[in-house]
Write a protein that holds these residues in place. Structure first.
Motif, PDB file in Angstrom:
ATOM      1  N   UNK A  62       7.130   0.435  -0.023  1.00  0.00           N
ATOM      2  CA  UNK A  62       7.288   1.497  -1.014  1.00  0.00           C
ATOM      3  C   UNK A  62       8.445   2.414  -0.625  1.00  0.00           C
ATOM      4  N   UNK A  63       8.582   2.677   0.668  1.00  0.00           N
ATOM      5  CA  UNK A  63       9.688   3.524   1.142  1.00  0.00           C
ATOM      6  C   UNK A  63      11.035   2.881   0.838  1.00  0.00           C
ATOM      7  N   UNK A  64      11.156   1.581   1.062  1.00  0.00           N
ATOM      8  CA  UNK A  64      12.433   0.920   0.764  1.00  0.00           C
ATOM      9  C   UNK A  64      12.657   0.829  -0.749  1.00  0.00           C
ATOM     10  N   UNK A  65      11.568   0.689  -1.517  1.00  0.00           N
ATOM     11  CA  UNK A  65      11.707   0.669  -2.974  1.00  0.00           C
ATOM     12  C   UNK A  65      12.218   2.014  -3.486  1.00  0.00           C
ATOM     13  N   UNK A  66      11.893   3.079  -2.737  1.00  0.00           N
ATOM     14  CA  UNK A  66      12.388   4.406  -3.081  1.00  0.00           C
ATOM     15  C   UNK A  66      13.835   4.612  -2.633  1.00  0.00           C
ATOM     16  N   UNK A  67      14.371   3.610  -1.924  1.00  0.00           N
ATOM     17  CA  UNK A  67      15.762   3.679  -1.501  1.00  0.00           C
ATOM     18  C   UNK A  67      15.967   4.107  -0.064  1.00  0.00           C
ATOM     19  N   UNK A  68      14.897   4.224   0.710  1.00  0.00           N
ATOM     20  CA  UNK A  68      15.063   4.630   2.109  1.00  0.00           C
ATOM     21  C   UNK A  68      15.401   3.432   2.987  1.00  0.00           C
ATOM     22  N   UNK A  69      15.880   3.731   4.182  1.00  0.00           N
ATOM     23  CA  UNK A  69      16.169   2.704   5.181  1.00  0.00           C
ATOM     24  C   UNK A  69      15.088   2.760   6.248  1.00  0.00           C
ATOM     25  N   UNK A  70      14.472   1.618   6.532  1.00  0.00           N
ATOM     26  CA  UNK A  70      13.394   1.547   7.517  1.00  0.00           C
ATOM     27  C   UNK A  70      13.806   0.617   8.648  1.00  0.00           C
ATOM     28  N   UNK A  71      13.698   1.103   9.878  1.00  0.00           N
ATOM     29  CA  UNK A  71      13.922   0.283  11.074  1.00  0.00           C
ATOM     30  C   UNK A  71      12.575   0.139  11.766  1.00  0.00           C
ATOM     31  N   UNK A  72      12.156  -1.095  12.010  1.00  0.00           N
ATOM     32  CA  UNK A  72      10.829  -1.366  12.568  1.00  0.00           C
ATOM     33  C   UNK A  72      10.953  -2.135  13.875  1.00  0.00           C
ATOM     34  N   UNK A  73      10.526  -1.513  14.960  1.00  0.00           N
ATOM     35  CA  UNK A  73      10.486  -2.162  16.272  1.00  0.00           C
ATOM     36  C   UNK A  73       9.082  -2.724  16.468  1.00  0.00           C
ATOM     37  N   UNK A  74       8.981  -3.989  16.849  1.00  0.00           N
ATOM     38  CA  UNK A  74       7.661  -4.589  17.039  1.00  0.00           C
ATOM     39  C   UNK A  74       7.726  -5.705  18.077  1.00  0.00           C
ATOM     40  N   UNK A  75       6.630  -5.837  18.833  1.00  0.00           N
ATOM     41  CA  UNK A  75       6.494  -6.942  19.780  1.00  0.00           C
ATOM     42  C   UNK A  75       5.879  -8.164  19.115  1.00  0.00           C
ATOM     43  N   UNK A  76       5.459  -8.028  17.859  1.00  0.00           N
ATOM     44  CA  UNK A  76       4.781  -9.097  17.131  1.00  0.00           C
ATOM     45  C   UNK A  76       5.790  -9.806  16.222  1.00  0.00           C
ATOM     46  N   UNK A  77       6.198 -11.007  16.612  1.00  0.00           N
ATOM     47  CA  UNK A  77       7.190 -11.756  15.838  1.00  0.00           C
ATOM     48  C   UNK A  77       6.684 -12.112  14.446  1.00  0.00           C
ATOM     49  N   UNK A  78       5.409 -12.471  14.339  1.00  0.00           N
ATOM     50  CA  UNK A  78       4.869 -12.823  13.030  1.00  0.00           C
ATOM     51  C   UNK A  78       4.925 -11.628  12.087  1.00  0.00           C
ATOM     52  N   UNK A  79       4.651 -10.449  12.621  1.00  0.00           N
ATOM     53  CA  UNK A  79       4.711  -9.234  11.818  1.00  0.00           C
ATOM     54  C   UNK A  79       6.132  -9.000  11.316  1.00  0.00           C
TER      55      UNK A  79
END
Length: 510
Positions: free
Chosen positions: A448-465
Motif C-alpha cells: 500500500x505504501x508503494x502504491x501511494x508512491x513511497x519508496x520502501x527498502x526492506x532488509x531481511x534474512x529470509x530469502x523467501x520473504x
C-alpha cells in the motif's frame, strides 16, 4: 559438551497459569521427553515466551507446578534452573555490549587462576564455541556492541551449546539468521537430540517446525489449542488452530510500478562492513537487501540513516545535485527518510513508556499545541487505527511497551513509522518474531505504501520473504554489493551464490 540425559527423563508442566493485568497463561499442561524437540507455536501474545521464561526460572508462575524426573521443580531464578540443567536462548538477547564476545560467552564461568582471568584459556574456549555456530573468523575480543543482531543471536546459541545442559529452550532462534546459519543450527539440534537433550523450540516459521520437531503444542490466548505429531499435520492446519481461522495468504496480490529515483547512495564507506556501497531506490517499488549474517546489510542502512558514522560517500534525495547532510537520525527524518532498526529494544523503543507514546514519537509536532500540550483525542485515534490494522495485542494503548510480547513490540515500532509521512522508508527485519497473520498485514501495508508512491527498502534474512515481496533485490557480501536482481530474473541459487561471492574472493585472493 552437553551430557547425555536418561532416555526416560521428563520435564513436566502441569496446569501452569500466569497473569499480569490480564491472564497470559491458563492451565497449560505439556510434557517434554529427553531427546525430543517439542515445538511451541502460537500467534504473538499467545503466551509462548512467558511459558519459556517460567521454565527457565526467569518468571514466577501464579499457579500450577513443574517437575523434573518426577521431582518437584520450582527454580528460584535463572541460575538455579541452569544448575538443574535447564538453559534458555531468549528471543530478546541479554548481552553486555561493552564486554567482548569471549566475556559474554563465558560470563558466569570465566577461567581463573589465583583470582585472575586466564585470557589464553578464555580465548581458546571462545574460539571453540564460535566454531560450533560457524563464526570461526570472528575475533573473540570484539566488543559485543559492534555486532549485528544475527551475529549476537549466534553467539547466544553458542553459549548455550557450550553448557552441560539436559533441557534447552530456544525462543525464535532463527529469526535473524539466513539459510546457511539455520542449516548449521539444525545440525547441532540433531546432535543434541542424539545426546538425549530435550528441547522446547519456539518459532513462527512453519517449515522449520515441521522439519525438526517431534511434537507440536499450539497456544492460543494463553491456552492449549491443539497437540499434534509433527509428521501428521499440515502447516495450514497449524495456522488455522493458531489464529482460529483458515490459513492466511501472505503473497502480495499486486506488483508495484516503479517511478523516479527516490534515494541515491554513492560510494558509502563505514568501517569494514560497508565498503564503497552504491545503489538507488525508486518511488513505487520495494527494494530488498539480502546477505549473510555480517555481510553489512544492516550496517549500510544504519549509515544511510545517520545511526552510524560515515567515513566516505554521499546520500542524495531524488535527482538533486547536492547530497543530503546526514550526521544523525534526526537529519534523515527531516530529509524524508524513516527507519525501523534491526534491534527494536535497543535502538527503537522506549520500553518503560506506553504504546501511545512509542507510536507517536515521529509525529509529536502534529499532536501538540504549541509544542506543549498534547491533542489527546488525535493521539488516541491515530494509535487506535494502527493498533487495529496491525492487530497489536494489548490491554489498551496505555499499556507499557516493555510488557508486550516481542512480536507486538515490533508492531508498535512499525506503527510509528507508518504514521510518519516519510517518502523513503527503511524496514530492517520488519517481520522478525512476528506470526503469520501479522506478516500478511505488514506485507499488504508495504505494498500500500508503494502504491501511494513511497519508496520502501526492506532488509531481511529470509530469502523467501524477499522473493515474495520485493521488486528488486540487492545482495551484499563482505561489505560490498555483490549482485542486483530484478523480479523474474532471480533464483534462490543465484542469490545464494552472490551472498557467498565476496567471501570466496577473499579466500582465493581475488
Amino acid at each position: 559438551m552437553p551430557s547425555i540425559a536418561n532416555g526416560t527423563s521428563r520435564l513436566q508442566i502441569h496446569q501452569l497459569s500466569k497473569s499480569y493485568a490480564a491472564p497470559v497463561l491458563r492451565d497449560v499442561t505439556l510434557t517434554l521427553a529427553a531427546g525430543e524437540v517439542h515445538a511451541l507455536v502460537g500467534a504473538n501474545g499467545a503466551g509462548k515466551s512467558t511459558l519459556a521464561r517460567i521454565v527457565a526460572g526467569i518468571t514466577k508462575p501464579d499457579g500450577g507446578d513443574l517437575s523434573l524426573d518426577a521431582h518437584p521443580y520450582a527454580p528460584r531464578g535463572r541460575g538455579d534452573a541452569e544448575s538443574r540443567g535447564v538453559f534458555i536462548v531468549m528471543q530478546e538477547l541479554n548481552q553486555i555490549g561493552t564486554l567482548s564476545v569471549a566475556e559474554n560467552l563465558f560470563f558466569n564461568r570465566l577461567p581463573r587462576r589465583w583470582g585472575f582471568m586466564r585470557r589464553r584459556n578464555l580465548l581458546d574456549q571462545a574460539r571453540e564455541a564460535l566454531r560450533t555456530v560457524g563464526l570461526d573468523s570472528l575475533n573473540p575480543w570484539t566488543p559485543m556492541e559492534r555486532l549485528g543482531v544475527g551475529q549476537r543471536q549466534l553467539i547466544e546459541i553458542a553459549a548455550a551449546l557450550s553448557r552441560e545442559c539436559k533441557w534447552l529452550i530456544l525462543d525464535e532462534p532463527t529469526a535473524a539468521l539466513t539459510d546457511p546459519e539455520i542449516h548449521h543450527l539444525f545440525e547441532h539440534i540433531q546432535r543434541l537430540k542424539r545426546e538425549g537433550v530435550g528441547m522446547i523450540y519456539i518459532s513462527h516459521r512453519m517449515d522449520e517446525i515441521r522439519q525438526i520437531a517431534d511434537r507440536i503444542t499450539v497456544l492460543r490466548d494463553g491456552e492449549v489449542a491443539g497437540r499434534f505429531e509433527s509428521g501428521r499435520v499440515a502447516s495450514d492446519e497449524l495456522i488455522r488452530v493458531m489464529v482460529g481461522r483458515e490459513a492466511i495468504d501472505t503473497t502480495p496480490s499486486r506488483r508495484s510500478v516503479r517511478g523516479s529515483v527516490a534515494l541515491r547512495v554513492e560510494g558509502l564507506c563505514a568501517g569494514k562492513r560497508v565498503q564503497n556501497v552504491s545503489f538507488q531506490s525508486h518511488y513505487g517499488e520495494i527494494l530488498g537487501l539480502s546477505g549473510l549474517v555480517g555481510s553489512g546489510r544492516s550496517e549500510t542502512m544504519r549509515a544511510v540513516f545517520g545511526a552510524d558514522g560515515v567515513e566516505k560517500g554521499a546520500v542524495y534525495r531524488e535527482d538533486r545535485p547536492q547530497p543530503v547532510r546526514i550526521r544523525r537520525p534526526a537529519d534523515a527524518v527531516r530529509a524524508g527518510i524513516g527507519m525501523i532498526p534491526e534491534d527494536r529494544r535497543q535502538d527503537g523503543l522506549l520500553l518503560p513508556q506506553s504504546i501511545r507514546i512509542n507510536s507517536t514519537l515521529a509525529r509529536l509536532e502534529e499532536i501538540a499545541w504549541g509544542n506543549v500540550w498534547l491533542h489527546k483525542k488525535r493521539e488516541r485515534d491515530w494509535v487506535e487505527t494502527w493498533r487495529e490494522q496491525l492487530d497489536i495485542r494489548c490491554e489498551s494503548t496505555l499499556q507499557l511497551v516493555g510488557r508486550l510480547s516481542g512480536g507486538n513490540q515490533q508492531k508498535v515500532l512499525i506503527a510509528r513509522w507508518l504514521m510518519r509521512d516519510c517518502p523513503v522508508l527503511i524496514f530492517d527485519e520488519p517481520t522478525r518474531g512476528i506470526d503469520v497473520g501479522a506478516k500478511a498485514a505488514i506485507y499488504r501495508l508495504l505494498h500500500e505504501l508503494t502504491a501511494q508512491g513511497r519508496s520502501v527498502i526492506m532488509v531481511s534474512s529470509d530469502l523467501e520473504e524477499l522473493q515474495a515481496v520485493c521488486d528488486r533485490i540487492l545482495v551484499m557480501s563482505a561489505g560490498r554489493v555483490a549482485g542486483e536482481f530484478s523480479r523474474g530474473h532471480w533464483s534462490r541459487d543465484a542469490l545464494m551464490d552472490a551472498a557467498f561471492s565476496g567471501y570466496m574472493e577473499r579466500r582465493t585472493g581475488g
